[in-house]
Structure formats: C-alpha cells, structure tokens
Design a protein around this motif. Structure first.
Motif, short mmCIF file in Angstrom:
data_model
loop_
_atom_site.label_atom_id
_atom_site.label_comp_id
_atom_site.label_asym_id
_atom_site.label_seq_id
_atom_site.Cartn_x
_atom_site.Cartn_y
_atom_site.Cartn_z
N VAL A 1 18.86 -11.73 -8.44
CA VAL A 1 19.13 -11.16 -9.54
C VAL A 1 20.45 -11.98 -10.07
N VAL A 2 20.30 -12.52 -11.32
CA VAL A 2 21.29 -13.18 -11.82
C VAL A 2 22.05 -12.41 -12.89
N LEU A 3 23.48 -12.35 -12.32
CA LEU A 3 24.37 -11.36 -13.37
C LEU A 3 25.25 -12.12 -14.28
N ASP A 4 25.40 -12.08 -15.25
CA ASP A 4 26.31 -12.60 -16.21
C ASP A 4 27.52 -11.52 -16.37
N LEU B 1 26.12 -14.70 -9.52
CA LEU B 1 27.18 -14.14 -10.45
C LEU B 1 27.67 -15.22 -11.25
N TYR B 2 27.76 -15.34 -12.67
CA TYR B 2 28.56 -16.41 -13.26
C TYR B 2 29.37 -15.85 -14.28
N CYS B 3 30.12 -16.28 -15.10
CA CYS B 3 31.11 -15.85 -16.03
C CYS B 3 31.54 -17.33 -16.97
N ALA B 4 32.47 -17.19 -17.64
CA ALA B 4 33.07 -18.30 -18.41
C ALA B 4 33.81 -19.35 -17.55
N SER B 5 34.35 -19.05 -16.58
CA SER B 5 35.07 -20.06 -15.60
C SER B 5 34.93 -19.94 -14.24
N GLY B 6 34.19 -18.87 -13.84
CA GLY B 6 34.36 -18.79 -12.02
C GLY B 6 35.23 -17.61 -11.75
N ASN B 7 36.30 -17.28 -12.51
CA ASN B 7 37.26 -16.22 -12.16
C ASN B 7 36.73 -14.91 -12.21
N ARG B 8 36.26 -14.42 -13.23
CA ARG B 8 35.67 -13.06 -13.19
C ARG B 8 34.66 -12.86 -12.29
N LEU C 1 25.62 -12.33 -1.85
CA LEU C 1 26.56 -12.85 -3.28
C LEU C 1 26.76 -14.05 -3.24
N VAL C 2 26.38 -14.87 -4.46
CA VAL C 2 26.91 -16.25 -4.86
C VAL C 2 27.83 -16.36 -5.93
N ASN C 3 28.82 -16.86 -6.00
CA ASN C 3 29.72 -17.07 -7.33
C ASN C 3 29.18 -18.57 -7.70
N ALA C 4 28.39 -18.54 -9.03
CA ALA C 4 27.79 -19.63 -9.48
C ALA C 4 28.89 -20.44 -10.76
N GLY C 5 29.96 -19.67 -10.76
CA GLY C 5 31.01 -20.40 -11.58
C GLY C 5 30.71 -20.06 -12.90
N ALA C 6 31.07 -21.25 -13.52
CA ALA C 6 31.14 -21.25 -15.30
C ALA C 6 29.64 -21.52 -15.84
N TYR C 7 29.46 -20.61 -16.72
CA TYR C 7 28.22 -20.83 -17.57
C TYR C 7 28.00 -22.11 -18.14
N LYS C 8 29.17 -22.94 -18.86
CA LYS C 8 29.16 -24.39 -19.37
C LYS C 8 28.67 -25.21 -18.19
N ASP C 9 29.33 -25.14 -16.80
CA ASP C 9 28.83 -25.86 -16.14
C ASP C 9 27.64 -25.80 -15.52
N LEU C 10 26.75 -24.61 -15.70
CA LEU C 10 25.66 -24.06 -15.04
C LEU C 10 24.38 -24.97 -16.31
N LYS C 11 24.91 -24.72 -17.58
CA LYS C 11 24.18 -24.93 -18.58
C LYS C 11 24.16 -26.81 -18.57
N ALA C 12 25.15 -27.37 -18.31
CA ALA C 12 25.27 -28.75 -18.20
C ALA C 12 24.68 -29.41 -17.09
N GLY C 13 24.47 -28.65 -15.96
CA GLY C 13 23.88 -28.92 -14.79
C GLY C 13 22.39 -28.74 -14.92
N GLY C 14 22.00 -28.41 -16.06
CA GLY C 14 20.46 -28.40 -16.23
C GLY C 14 19.62 -26.77 -16.05
N LEU C 15 20.54 -26.02 -15.91
CA LEU C 15 19.74 -24.50 -15.59
C LEU C 15 19.42 -24.16 -17.09
N LYS C 16 18.23 -23.22 -17.07
CA LYS C 16 17.55 -22.88 -18.30
C LYS C 16 18.36 -21.90 -19.06
#
Length: 146
Positions: free
Chosen positions: A63-66, A106-113, A129-144
């Motif tokens: 489950v991916v949680l924003d 889980l991810y957010c804007a920076s990885g803090n929340r 649980l996995v803290n995936a960090g920042a949305y912008k980094d995930l997007k730049a990393g090629g996640l859809k």
C-alpha cells in the motif's frame, strides 16, 4: 575560602555512589530544584533509496501512502497512492482503519512527515513500513505518477 553546602542526598551520594542521588532528588517543581533529563526524541524511519522504493511500489500487496496535504496530493502523486494527510488532527484515528499486517510505503514532500508518520504507525502496531522520502525524488527516479 569556599563554602560548600551539602544536602543529605549529596552527602549520601558521596558515601554510597551516584544511585543515591538519582533516587532521592525530586523532579523539578520549582526554582532551585534539579530537573530530570528530557526524554530522547523518537527517531524517524530513515529514507529508503529510490531504487528500492521503486521495486516495492510495483508489488500488488504493498500500500502506497502519500502523507502530504490534499492540496499537495492534487498537484501530482505516485500512481495508485492513497492520500492520508499527516497534518490532519485526526491522522492517528485514520490509522485505525488500516490493516497493520500490510506493507506500507510512505512518502511526502521531503521525507520528514513520512518518517514521523512511520514512527507513529510503529507505535500503533504497524511493522512493515518503508519511508520512501520525497515525492520529487521518486518522480525523478522514474516512478509512475498521475
């Protein structure tokens, strides 16, 4: 010449070791009293590398949680992500509706929340649980995204 004033607790500590002071000194209730050390801050879950997060979000059972605000979520999010606003005062209550046995990324804007949300979730019994960090980094990393 120096004058030293010894309390009974300090005198006992000199005779029998530090533990006497720890047991007899009261907590800080006013001026002149000794305060106990503050509780250490709870560490946030460290951010997982993007490549690892990319593998996990592809799994059907994950489950991916924003945990950003609905406004942030509305500007773009990972495909298939659910929005669960960490800043919502009801966030702890909303967690009660989730299955503690599932794996959450889980991810957010920076990885803090997302890190703080993960700690709160751990306290509520979530273990995968996995803290995936920042949305912008995930997007730049090629996640859809959508």
């Amino acid at each position: 010449m120096f004058r030293f004033a010894f309390s009974a607790a300090v005198f006992c500590a000199l005779l029998s070791g530090y533990s006497a002071v720890a047991q007899t000194v009261p907590p800080a209730n006013g001026p002149g009293q000794v305060a106990s050390a503050p509780a250490p801050a709870k560490p946030a879950l460290p951010v997982t590398p993007v490549a690892e997060a990319k593998k996990l979000v592809k799994k059907r059972e994950v489950v991916v949680l924003d945990v950003r605000t609905p406004e942030e979520f509305g500007t773009g999010h990972l495909r298939g992500a659910q929005n669960l606003n960490f800043r919502d005062p009801n966030f702890p209550t909303l967690l009660a509706g989730l299955d503690t046995a599932k794996t959450y990324v889980l991810y957010c804007a920076s990885g803090n929340r997302s890190g703080k949300a993960a700690v709160l979730m751990q306290e509520k019994g979530f273990r995968k649980l996995v803290n995936a960090g920042a949305y912008k980094d995930l997007k730049a990393g090629g996640l859809k995204t959508q």
